[in-house]
Design a protein around this motif. Structure first.
Motif, PDB file in Angstrom:
ATOM      1  N   ARG A   1       0.876  -1.075  -0.461  1.00  0.00           N
ATOM      2  CA  ARG A   1      -0.136   0.231   0.070  1.00  0.00           C
ATOM      3  C   ARG A   1       0.214   0.809  -0.148  1.00  0.00           C
ATOM      4  NH1 ARG A   1      -0.074  -2.736   4.597  1.00  0.00           N
ATOM      5  NH2 ARG A   1       0.139  -1.636   6.533  1.00  0.00           N
ATOM      6  N   ASN A   2       1.913   1.037   0.246  1.00  0.00           N
ATOM      7  CA  ASN A   2       2.830   1.767   0.293  1.00  0.00           C
ATOM      8  C   ASN A   2       4.580   2.604  -0.309  1.00  0.00           C
ATOM      9  OD1 ASN A   2       1.574   3.600   2.389  1.00  0.00           O
ATOM     10  ND2 ASN A   2       2.897   1.914   3.974  1.00  0.00           N
ATOM     11  N   ALA A   3       4.075   1.384  -1.617  1.00  0.00           N
ATOM     12  CA  ALA A   3       5.284   1.256  -1.885  1.00  0.00           C
ATOM     13  C   ALA A   3       4.856   2.057  -3.885  1.00  0.00           C
ATOM     14  CB  ALA A   3       5.504  -0.294  -2.670  1.00  0.00           C
ATOM     15  N   LEU A   4       3.871   2.477  -4.184  1.00  0.00           N
ATOM     16  CA  LEU A   4       4.162   3.047  -4.874  1.00  0.00           C
ATOM     17  C   LEU A   4       5.586   4.093  -5.623  1.00  0.00           C
ATOM     18  CD1 LEU A   4       2.651   3.492  -7.729  1.00  0.00           C
ATOM     19  CD2 LEU A   4       1.290   5.779  -6.400  1.00  0.00           C
ATOM     20  N   GLY A   5       6.194   3.626  -6.453  1.00  0.00           N
ATOM     21  CA  GLY A   5       7.066   4.882  -6.923  1.00  0.00           C
ATOM     22  C   GLY A   5       8.774   4.276  -6.602  1.00  0.00           C
ATOM     23  N   GLU A   6       8.339   2.588  -5.768  1.00  0.00           N
ATOM     24  CA  GLU A   6       9.582   1.234  -5.195  1.00  0.00           C
ATOM     25  C   GLU A   6       9.582   0.430  -5.524  1.00  0.00           C
ATOM     26  OE1 GLU A   6       9.017   1.271  -0.367  1.00  0.00           O
ATOM     27  OE2 GLU A   6       8.101   2.799   0.301  1.00  0.00           O
ATOM     28  N   ALA A   7      10.944  -0.074  -5.684  1.00  0.00           N
ATOM     29  CA  ALA A   7      11.505  -1.588  -5.753  1.00  0.00           C
ATOM     30  C   ALA A   7      10.456  -2.268  -5.016  1.00  0.00           C
ATOM     31  CB  ALA A   7      13.069  -1.444  -5.627  1.00  0.00           C
ATOM     32  N   VAL A   8      10.027  -3.184  -6.160  1.00  0.00           N
ATOM     33  CA  VAL A   8       9.332  -3.964  -5.944  1.00  0.00           C
ATOM     34  C   VAL A   8       9.845  -5.959  -5.993  1.00  0.00           C
ATOM     35  CG1 VAL A   8       6.773  -2.871  -5.020  1.00  0.00           C
ATOM     36  CG2 VAL A   8       7.320  -3.553  -7.652  1.00  0.00           C
TER      37      VAL A   8
ATOM     38  N   ALA B   1       7.830 -21.100   3.451  1.00  0.00           N
ATOM     39  CA  ALA B   1       7.567 -19.492   3.917  1.00  0.00           C
ATOM     40  C   ALA B   1       8.365 -18.838   3.754  1.00  0.00           C
ATOM     41  CB  ALA B   1       6.727 -20.230   5.987  1.00  0.00           C
ATOM     42  N   GLY B   2       7.520 -17.540   4.139  1.00  0.00           N
ATOM     43  CA  GLY B   2       8.299 -16.416   4.095  1.00  0.00           C
ATOM     44  C   GLY B   2       7.704 -15.012   3.850  1.00  0.00           C
ATOM     45  N   ASN B   3       8.228 -14.188   3.462  1.00  0.00           N
ATOM     46  CA  ASN B   3       7.682 -13.154   3.153  1.00  0.00           C
ATOM     47  C   ASN B   3       7.352 -12.033   1.533  1.00  0.00           C
ATOM     48  OD1 ASN B   3       7.915  -9.727   3.367  1.00  0.00           O
ATOM     49  ND2 ASN B   3       5.715 -10.180   5.120  1.00  0.00           N
ATOM     50  N   LEU B   4       6.000 -12.235   0.870  1.00  0.00           N
ATOM     51  CA  LEU B   4       5.749 -11.941   0.131  1.00  0.00           C
ATOM     52  C   LEU B   4       7.731 -10.741  -0.879  1.00  0.00           C
ATOM     53  CD1 LEU B   4       2.354 -12.269  -1.137  1.00  0.00           C
ATOM     54  CD2 LEU B   4       4.286 -13.462  -1.218  1.00  0.00           C
ATOM     55  N   ARG B   5       7.369  -9.795   0.099  1.00  0.00           N
ATOM     56  CA  ARG B   5       7.865  -8.135  -0.179  1.00  0.00           C
ATOM     57  C   ARG B   5       9.482  -9.137  -0.136  1.00  0.00           C
ATOM     58  NH1 ARG B   5       7.497  -2.905   0.161  1.00  0.00           N
ATOM     59  NH2 ARG B   5       8.952  -1.721  -1.580  1.00  0.00           N
ATOM     60  N   GLN B   6       9.522  -9.561   0.940  1.00  0.00           N
ATOM     61  CA  GLN B   6      11.186 -10.224   1.287  1.00  0.00           C
ATOM     62  C   GLN B   6      11.611 -10.888  -0.484  1.00  0.00           C
ATOM     63  OE1 GLN B   6      11.708 -11.217   4.550  1.00  0.00           O
ATOM     64  NE2 GLN B   6      11.447  -9.115   5.391  1.00  0.00           N
TER      65      GLN B   6
ATOM     66  N   LEU C   1      11.089 -18.793 -11.222  1.00  0.00           N
ATOM     67  CA  LEU C   1      12.039 -18.092 -10.807  1.00  0.00           C
ATOM     68  C   LEU C   1      12.102 -18.785  -9.284  1.00  0.00           C
ATOM     69  CD1 LEU C   1       8.326 -15.568 -10.479  1.00  0.00           C
ATOM     70  CD2 LEU C   1      11.111 -15.128 -11.794  1.00  0.00           C
ATOM     71  N   LEU C   2      13.159 -18.055  -9.400  1.00  0.00           N
ATOM     72  CA  LEU C   2      13.964 -19.243  -7.907  1.00  0.00           C
ATOM     73  C   LEU C   2      14.381 -17.411  -6.631  1.00  0.00           C
ATOM     74  CD1 LEU C   2      16.180 -20.802  -7.097  1.00  0.00           C
ATOM     75  CD2 LEU C   2      18.205 -19.194  -8.149  1.00  0.00           C
ATOM     76  N   VAL C   3      13.703 -18.037  -5.798  1.00  0.00           N
ATOM     77  CA  VAL C   3      13.510 -17.210  -4.382  1.00  0.00           C
ATOM     78  C   VAL C   3      15.161 -17.891  -3.113  1.00  0.00           C
ATOM     79  CG1 VAL C   3      12.144 -16.682  -2.941  1.00  0.00           C
ATOM     80  CG2 VAL C   3      11.152 -16.972  -4.862  1.00  0.00           C
ATOM     81  N   GLU C   4      15.559 -16.718  -3.201  1.00  0.00           N
ATOM     82  CA  GLU C   4      17.170 -17.332  -2.383  1.00  0.00           C
ATOM     83  C   GLU C   4      15.537 -17.231  -1.092  1.00  0.00           C
ATOM     84  OE1 GLU C   4      19.410 -18.638  -2.731  1.00  0.00           O
ATOM     85  OE2 GLU C   4      19.859 -17.790  -5.041  1.00  0.00           O
ATOM     86  N   GLY C   5      16.477 -18.022  -0.245  1.00  0.00           N
ATOM     87  CA  GLY C   5      15.988 -18.990   1.439  1.00  0.00           C
ATOM     88  C   GLY C   5      15.225 -18.586   2.199  1.00  0.00           C
ATOM     89  N   MET C   6      13.899 -19.497   1.230  1.00  0.00           N
ATOM     90  CA  MET C   6      13.100 -19.180   1.812  1.00  0.00           C
ATOM     91  C   MET C   6      12.977 -20.825   3.348  1.00  0.00           C
ATOM     92  SD  MET C   6      10.103 -18.898  -0.819  1.00  0.00           S
ATOM     93  CE  MET C   6       8.751 -19.061  -0.008  1.00  0.00           C
ATOM     94  N   THR C   7      11.923 -20.914   3.910  1.00  0.00           N
ATOM     95  CA  THR C   7      12.108 -21.456   4.757  1.00  0.00           C
ATOM     96  C   THR C   7      11.353 -22.913   4.506  1.00  0.00           C
ATOM     97  OG1 THR C   7      12.096 -20.138   6.649  1.00  0.00           O
ATOM     98  CG2 THR C   7      11.229 -22.880   7.308  1.00  0.00           C
ATOM     99  N   VAL C   8      12.030 -23.878   4.298  1.00  0.00           N
ATOM    100  CA  VAL C   8      11.496 -25.752   4.566  1.00  0.00           C
ATOM    101  C   VAL C   8      11.324 -26.380   5.431  1.00  0.00           C
ATOM    102  CG1 VAL C   8      11.210 -27.510   2.590  1.00  0.00           C
ATOM    103  CG2 VAL C   8      12.067 -25.171   1.786  1.00  0.00           C
TER     104      VAL C   8
END
Length: 450
Positions: free
Chosen positions: A269-276, A413-418, A440-447
């Motif tokens: 909600r506060n990410a407009l103009g930010e890196a996502v 599990a993880g956090n989508l922004r991260q 897509l490869l995502v680093e460091g998630m919890t399994v």
């Protein structure tokens, strides 16, 4: 099936009835659809079904209030009763000053959708043709060594025609055909049983893979799952296969919907103009691609659609808006309104594509060393406000850069922004899908496994 002039006449009848009942503004839709589907199993017909009908919907606006009604009967009496009921409902609805139709100068001028080639004009497949396609796909799956049986093989065809009319003068429609074929194969018995599937859908039959290709892929995917077990528990890289990677990006898409932003219920909600996303990633929407299921020249409020970048070089460019959410946020609509016959417009997206990377899926597996390749998802727990993410998953465990064994019971599990800020894309961008996303490869998630 009713043709376009008949559907247009229905919307005009609904608008006239709404005006007689006291509506300030109104819009109406008429949708005609027919579908036939065939399921086979063990070389024989298991189920065949045909459905056909017309649904009409009316939205009325009265002093900042709105109400929607729909019906599958389109007699003159029903239309009159719908309008009276909708106006009565609107009088009891809460006031929302952001509601209202588009101004006439906002409306699309180019509404001839023939250039998008959305309708397959070849003869409609009859049930016997669909049954033959399904049987061929099933036979190809059973021909893969180790496949013990199939759960189902299904073929279908549908045709939909849609017309939108509004009291601001807009009146236009389009049609869309669809051909689909899928197969579910099984290997093993009892507690050692595993299954997987393959399926495709296209607007034109000539764009479909052969039944043999689909059946063979279902069989090969199933055989690869033999001996599945739980993975270890810990923090590992996860490669989302292109079969499921679109689901990861869909969480971003949902988070930038004007509906979520206007409610404050979005982790972006506060990410407009930010890196996502990382630098170099674009998320591009193109509603004008020929022969694609989501293509359209105008949205559900009559505004002209246009290609747009939702994310450019990793930076969030804007929200996905219809007229009402745009007014709430002080922004113009992105011509993203969608609706069914019985619901008001709400923002949505079509024909998305994420930037692909330089490496193949196999190269990325080699480079990840040890981790999890996810090929299917099971259930979900997503916090829309914080982006906290937990899902059941199945796929393959990787050791020393090679697939070691199949995995069937784990939670990631993880956090989508991260997560999304640390993705790497493969080069296997799939074709024909409404959401085209490579592995897509995502680093460091919890399994969480065994």
């Amino acid at each position: 099936m009713p043709d376009f002039p008949q559907l247009e006449a229905l919307t005009q009848a609904l608008l006239a009835a709404a005006a007689r009942s006291g509506a300030d503004q109104a819009d109406a839709v008429a949708v005609a659809a027919s579908a036939v589907s065939v399921d086979v199993r063990a070389g024989g017909l298991e189920h065949a079904e045909r459905a056909e009908g017309v649904e009409i919907g009316l939205r009325v606006l009265l002093g900042g209030r709105q109400a929607c009604v729909s019906a599958s009967d389109h007699s003159e009496r029903t239309i009159t009763e719908m309008a009276a009921r909708a106006v009565a409902m609107a009088r009891e609805a809460p006031v929302d000053d952001t509601l209202g139709l588009a101004e006439p100068d906002q409306l699309a001028r180019d509404t001839d959708s023939r250039r998008l080639d959305l309708i397959d004009n070849s003869p409609e497949p009859d049930p016997a043709t669909l049954q033959d396609r399904a049987l061929r796909a099933e036979a190809a799956a059973l021909a893969v060594e180790g496949v013990s049986k199939t759960e189902s093989a299904s073929a279908s065809h549908s045709m939909t025609r849609f017309w939108l009319g509004a009291s601001n003068g807009f009146s236009a429609g389009y049609g869309r055909s669809s051909h689909s074929l899928s197969t579910v194969a099984i290997t093993g018995e009892g507690l050692r049983m595993e299954r997987d599937w393959a399926g495709e859908s296209r607007l034109h039959a000539s764009d479909m893979p052969s039944p043999e290709e689909i059946g063979r892929l279902a069989g090969e995917r199933t055989i690869a799952r033999r001996g599945a077990r739980k993975p270890p528990t810990g923090a590992f890289p996860i490669l989302y296969d292109e079969r499921v990677s679109g689901g990861l990006i869909s969480h971003l898409v949902n988070a930038v919907s004007g509906t979520a932003i206007a409610r404050g219920a979005s982790w972006l909600r506060n990410a407009l103009g930010e890196a996502v996303l990382p630098p170099g990633f674009d998320l591009y929407e193109n509603p004008h691609l020929p022969r694609r299921g989501g293509s359209r020249l105008f949205d559900a409020e009559g505004l002209a659609t246009a290609p747009r970048l939702i994310v450019a070089d990793g930076i969030l460019q804007g929200w996905t808006l219809d007229l009402a959410t745009g007014r709430k946020l002080g922004m113009p609509s992105t011509a993203s309104a969608m609706r069914s016959a019985g619901s008001p417009p709400s923002p949505g997206v079509t024909n998305l594509e994420l930037t692909a990377g330089p490496l193949s899926r196999d190269q990325m597996i080699r480079e990840m060393g040890r981790g999890l390749v996810v090929t299917s998802m099971l259930g979900a727990s997503i916090n829309a406000t914080t982006g906290d993410y937990s899902r059941g998953a199945a796929g393959f465990w990787v050791e020393n850069g090679e697939i070691a064994y199949a995995v069937n019971e784990c939670t990631i599990a993880g956090n989508l922004r991260q997560m999304l800020s640390h993705i790497t894309a493969a080069n296997d961008l799939p074709d024909w899908r409404a959401l085209r996303v490579p592995s897509l490869l995502v680093e460091g998630m919890t399994v969480a496994g065994g």
